[in-house]
Design a protein around this motif. Structure first.
Motif, PDB file in Angstrom:
ATOM      1  N   ASP A   1       0.814  -1.213   0.000  1.00  0.00           N
ATOM      2  CA  ASP A   1       0.000   0.000   0.000  1.00  0.00           C
ATOM      3  C   ASP A   1       0.847   1.262   0.000  1.00  0.00           C
ATOM      4  O   ASP A   1       0.372   2.344  -0.356  1.00  0.00           O
ATOM      5  CB  ASP A   1      -0.934   0.020   1.217  1.00  0.00           C
ATOM      6  CG  ASP A   1      -1.975  -1.094   1.168  1.00  0.00           C
ATOM      7  OD1 ASP A   1      -2.263  -1.571   0.057  1.00  0.00           O
ATOM      8  OD2 ASP A   1      -2.479  -1.475   2.237  1.00  0.00           O
ATOM      9  N   TYR A   2       2.112   1.135   0.420  1.00  0.00           N
ATOM     10  CA  TYR A   2       2.980   2.301   0.509  1.00  0.00           C
ATOM     11  C   TYR A   2       4.020   2.351  -0.606  1.00  0.00           C
ATOM     12  O   TYR A   2       4.854   3.274  -0.635  1.00  0.00           O
ATOM     13  CB  TYR A   2       3.684   2.331   1.873  1.00  0.00           C
ATOM     14  CG  TYR A   2       2.773   2.787   2.992  1.00  0.00           C
ATOM     15  CD1 TYR A   2       2.772   4.110   3.419  1.00  0.00           C
ATOM     16  CD2 TYR A   2       1.902   1.903   3.601  1.00  0.00           C
ATOM     17  CE1 TYR A   2       1.935   4.540   4.437  1.00  0.00           C
ATOM     18  CE2 TYR A   2       1.052   2.317   4.621  1.00  0.00           C
ATOM     19  CZ  TYR A   2       1.070   3.638   5.028  1.00  0.00           C
ATOM     20  OH  TYR A   2       0.227   4.057   6.033  1.00  0.00           O
ATOM     21  N   ALA A   3       3.976   1.400  -1.517  1.00  0.00           N
ATOM     22  CA  ALA A   3       4.975   1.356  -2.589  1.00  0.00           C
ATOM     23  C   ALA A   3       4.905   2.601  -3.474  1.00  0.00           C
ATOM     24  O   ALA A   3       5.938   3.206  -3.793  1.00  0.00           O
ATOM     25  CB  ALA A   3       4.798   0.098  -3.431  1.00  0.00           C
ATOM     26  N   ASP A   4       3.701   3.014  -3.863  1.00  0.00           N
ATOM     27  CA  ASP A   4       3.563   4.189  -4.720  1.00  0.00           C
ATOM     28  C   ASP A   4       4.002   5.462  -4.005  1.00  0.00           C
ATOM     29  O   ASP A   4       4.628   6.344  -4.596  1.00  0.00           O
ATOM     30  CB  ASP A   4       2.115   4.339  -5.195  1.00  0.00           C
ATOM     31  CG  ASP A   4       1.756   3.364  -6.300  1.00  0.00           C
ATOM     32  OD1 ASP A   4       2.682   2.744  -6.853  1.00  0.00           O
ATOM     33  OD2 ASP A   4       0.562   3.205  -6.596  1.00  0.00           O
ATOM     34  N   ILE A   5       3.669   5.554  -2.720  1.00  0.00           N
ATOM     35  CA  ILE A   5       4.039   6.747  -1.958  1.00  0.00           C
ATOM     36  C   ILE A   5       5.558   6.867  -1.857  1.00  0.00           C
ATOM     37  O   ILE A   5       6.133   7.938  -2.085  1.00  0.00           O
ATOM     38  CB  ILE A   5       3.418   6.690  -0.542  1.00  0.00           C
ATOM     39  CG1 ILE A   5       1.887   6.717  -0.631  1.00  0.00           C
ATOM     40  CG2 ILE A   5       3.919   7.846   0.312  1.00  0.00           C
ATOM     41  CD1 ILE A   5       1.189   6.524   0.689  1.00  0.00           C
ATOM     42  N   LEU A   6       6.212   5.749  -1.534  1.00  0.00           N
ATOM     43  CA  LEU A   6       7.668   5.785  -1.416  1.00  0.00           C
ATOM     44  C   LEU A   6       8.333   6.020  -2.768  1.00  0.00           C
ATOM     45  O   LEU A   6       9.375   6.666  -2.862  1.00  0.00           O
ATOM     46  CB  LEU A   6       8.171   4.490  -0.788  1.00  0.00           C
ATOM     47  CG  LEU A   6       8.364   4.491   0.744  1.00  0.00           C
ATOM     48  CD1 LEU A   6       9.464   5.471   1.150  1.00  0.00           C
ATOM     49  CD2 LEU A   6       7.066   4.862   1.452  1.00  0.00           C
TER      50      LEU A   6
ATOM     51  N   VAL B   1      12.137   7.496   5.196  1.00  0.00           N
ATOM     52  CA  VAL B   1      11.695   6.308   5.925  1.00  0.00           C
ATOM     53  C   VAL B   1      11.096   6.695   7.273  1.00  0.00           C
ATOM     54  O   VAL B   1      10.039   6.190   7.681  1.00  0.00           O
ATOM     55  CB  VAL B   1      12.875   5.326   6.114  1.00  0.00           C
ATOM     56  CG1 VAL B   1      12.481   4.199   7.069  1.00  0.00           C
ATOM     57  CG2 VAL B   1      13.306   4.750   4.771  1.00  0.00           C
ATOM     58  N   ALA B   2      11.747   7.606   7.983  1.00  0.00           N
ATOM     59  CA  ALA B   2      11.256   8.049   9.287  1.00  0.00           C
ATOM     60  C   ALA B   2       9.894   8.726   9.166  1.00  0.00           C
ATOM     61  O   ALA B   2       9.055   8.623  10.078  1.00  0.00           O
ATOM     62  CB  ALA B   2      12.266   9.001   9.925  1.00  0.00           C
ATOM     63  N   LYS B   3       9.671   9.396   8.064  1.00  0.00           N
ATOM     64  CA  LYS B   3       8.415  10.116   7.837  1.00  0.00           C
ATOM     65  C   LYS B   3       7.211   9.182   7.869  1.00  0.00           C
ATOM     66  O   LYS B   3       6.116   9.560   8.300  1.00  0.00           O
ATOM     67  CB  LYS B   3       8.495  10.838   6.489  1.00  0.00           C
ATOM     68  CG  LYS B   3       7.283  11.665   6.119  1.00  0.00           C
ATOM     69  CD  LYS B   3       7.524  12.373   4.794  1.00  0.00           C
ATOM     70  CE  LYS B   3       6.317  13.184   4.362  1.00  0.00           C
ATOM     71  NZ  LYS B   3       6.559  13.879   3.062  1.00  0.00           N
ATOM     72  N   TYR B   4       7.425   7.915   7.424  1.00  0.00           N
ATOM     73  CA  TYR B   4       6.314   6.967   7.348  1.00  0.00           C
ATOM     74  C   TYR B   4       6.429   5.818   8.350  1.00  0.00           C
ATOM     75  O   TYR B   4       5.593   4.923   8.360  1.00  0.00           O
ATOM     76  CB  TYR B   4       6.217   6.398   5.929  1.00  0.00           C
ATOM     77  CG  TYR B   4       5.886   7.449   4.900  1.00  0.00           C
ATOM     78  CD1 TYR B   4       4.578   7.863   4.678  1.00  0.00           C
ATOM     79  CD2 TYR B   4       6.900   8.073   4.168  1.00  0.00           C
ATOM     80  CE1 TYR B   4       4.281   8.854   3.762  1.00  0.00           C
ATOM     81  CE2 TYR B   4       6.618   9.065   3.240  1.00  0.00           C
ATOM     82  CZ  TYR B   4       5.301   9.445   3.047  1.00  0.00           C
ATOM     83  OH  TYR B   4       5.009  10.429   2.137  1.00  0.00           O
ATOM     84  N   ALA B   5       7.468   5.860   9.176  1.00  0.00           N
ATOM     85  CA  ALA B   5       7.726   4.757  10.103  1.00  0.00           C
ATOM     86  C   ALA B   5       6.593   4.531  11.094  1.00  0.00           C
ATOM     87  O   ALA B   5       6.344   3.399  11.527  1.00  0.00           O
ATOM     88  CB  ALA B   5       9.034   5.003  10.849  1.00  0.00           C
TER      89      ALA B   5
ATOM     90  N   ALA C   1       5.416  -0.449   8.883  1.00  0.00           N
ATOM     91  CA  ALA C   1       6.768  -0.968   9.109  1.00  0.00           C
ATOM     92  C   ALA C   1       7.583  -0.847   7.825  1.00  0.00           C
ATOM     93  O   ALA C   1       7.161  -1.311   6.763  1.00  0.00           O
ATOM     94  CB  ALA C   1       6.702  -2.418   9.560  1.00  0.00           C
ATOM     95  N   ILE C   2       8.756  -0.220   7.924  1.00  0.00           N
ATOM     96  CA  ILE C   2       9.637  -0.042   6.772  1.00  0.00           C
ATOM     97  C   ILE C   2      11.062  -0.391   7.174  1.00  0.00           C
ATOM     98  O   ILE C   2      11.562   0.076   8.200  1.00  0.00           O
ATOM     99  CB  ILE C   2       9.626   1.400   6.232  1.00  0.00           C
ATOM    100  CG1 ILE C   2       8.203   1.858   5.884  1.00  0.00           C
ATOM    101  CG2 ILE C   2      10.510   1.519   5.000  1.00  0.00           C
ATOM    102  CD1 ILE C   2       8.137   3.275   5.369  1.00  0.00           C
ATOM    103  N   ALA C   3      11.709  -1.213   6.378  1.00  0.00           N
ATOM    104  CA  ALA C   3      13.126  -1.517   6.565  1.00  0.00           C
ATOM    105  C   ALA C   3      13.802  -1.372   5.213  1.00  0.00           C
ATOM    106  O   ALA C   3      13.161  -1.507   4.163  1.00  0.00           O
ATOM    107  CB  ALA C   3      13.307  -2.932   7.101  1.00  0.00           C
TER     108      ALA C   3
END
Length: 293
Positions: A13-18, A55-59, A63-65
């Motif tokens: 769900d966050y692939a496009d945003i990133l 990464v911190a913006k959406y952490a 969950a993001i690694a």
């Protein structure tokens, strides 16, 4: 020049945003994976601190690694050869590597060996550009391919009858790749050089300009593209998201270009403009209905 590969493990769900966030940092290409997203940028342009901030913006939301590796040219080639499958565009174009068998059912059978260059038709932006090209008469036309990569857009233009095609890229290996692919497709009318839009003769004029790059480059260079176009010439752009279309539209309008049509796939956007000649019939209502203006 080597590339840095950023491997992100995150929710689909966050692939496009990133992807949009990383594109703003200069990442040039993206591949969605089962784990999340891989992003690629030239090593000198990689800023890990900026990546950490994104990464911190959406952490707190998901969950993001991530992990970072240097991707050498030979490894990139091997990766493409393992994963590269032919694609079809508009049931007219088939894009394949030289190790795939040809399919005579397609009017345009394009052979693209990608090496390190991005642009095989697999990404939505390239596929949309190819589809837009199919709706434009290239016969006898002069074409400019900005940031040509593999040369795929230039090659389709040549195969569709363009009389002269000028392509360029800032990377030496991309230029070599485009030249090799042009030879594979018997496109002798394609000329490729290493450089930028500033290296194109300002007195040159083109009927069609192809620019599949990114939002920031397009906003900076659209006025130059317009200055190089003949009256009634067409500009095809992609490499940006739907929410960036308004900015692209404003810049194109300032440069004297009128919207003709637009396309959107998975939030990526592609637009076609025409240089006003006093008799250009635009399709602004259709564009507005698509939410692209």
């Amino acid at each position: 020049m080597n590339y840095t590969e950023l491997r992100l493990t995150l929710s689909p769900d966050y692939a496009d945003i990133l992807t949009a966030e990383l594109a703003e940092l200069g990442f040039e290409s993206f591949v969605e994976t089962d784990e999340g997203l891989n992003a690629y940028i030239t090593e000198p342009d990689f800023d890990e601190e900026a990546v950490r901030e994104v990464v911190a913006k959406y952490a707190e939301q998901t969950a993001i690694a991530y992990e970072v590796t240097s991707l050498e040219k030979r490894n990139w080639n091997a990766e493409w050869e393992q994963s590269y499958q032919p694609i079809e565009v508009g049931q007219i174009v088939r894009v394949r590597a030289s190790f795939h068998e040809p399919n005579p059912a397609f009017q345009y059978d394009l052979v693209i060996n990608p090496k390190m260059s991005f642009g095989t038709g697999h990404h939505e932006t390239t596929a949309m550009m190819l589809e837009h090209q199919l709706g434009i008469d290239h016969a006898g036309k002069g074409v400019l391919d900005v940031g040509s990569g593999t040369g795929i857009l230039a090659i389709l233009a040549a195969r569709m009858g363009a009389a002269d095609v000028l392509a360029f890229d800032i990377e030496e290996w991309a230029v070599e790749n485009a030249q090799e692919n042009a030879e594979l497709n018997d496109c002798s009318q394609i000329r490729v050089f290493q450089g930028t839009i500033q290296d194109v003769d300002s007195k040159s004029r083109f009927d069609i300009v192809l620019a599949n790059i990114n939002r920031n480059v397009l906003l900076a260079e659209i006025p130059t593209y317009a200055s190089l176009m003949r009256e009634g010439g067409q500009l095809l752009v992609s490499g940006f998201y739907e929410h960036d279309a308004v900015d692209i539209e404003h810049k194109a309008k300032e440069a004297g270009l009128s919207p003709v049509r637009g396309m959107s796939v998975n939030h990526w956007c592609s637009l076609v403009y025409q240089k006003d000649d006093g008799s250009v019939a635009t399709n602004i209502a259709t564009m507005a209905a698509m939410g692209l203006v």
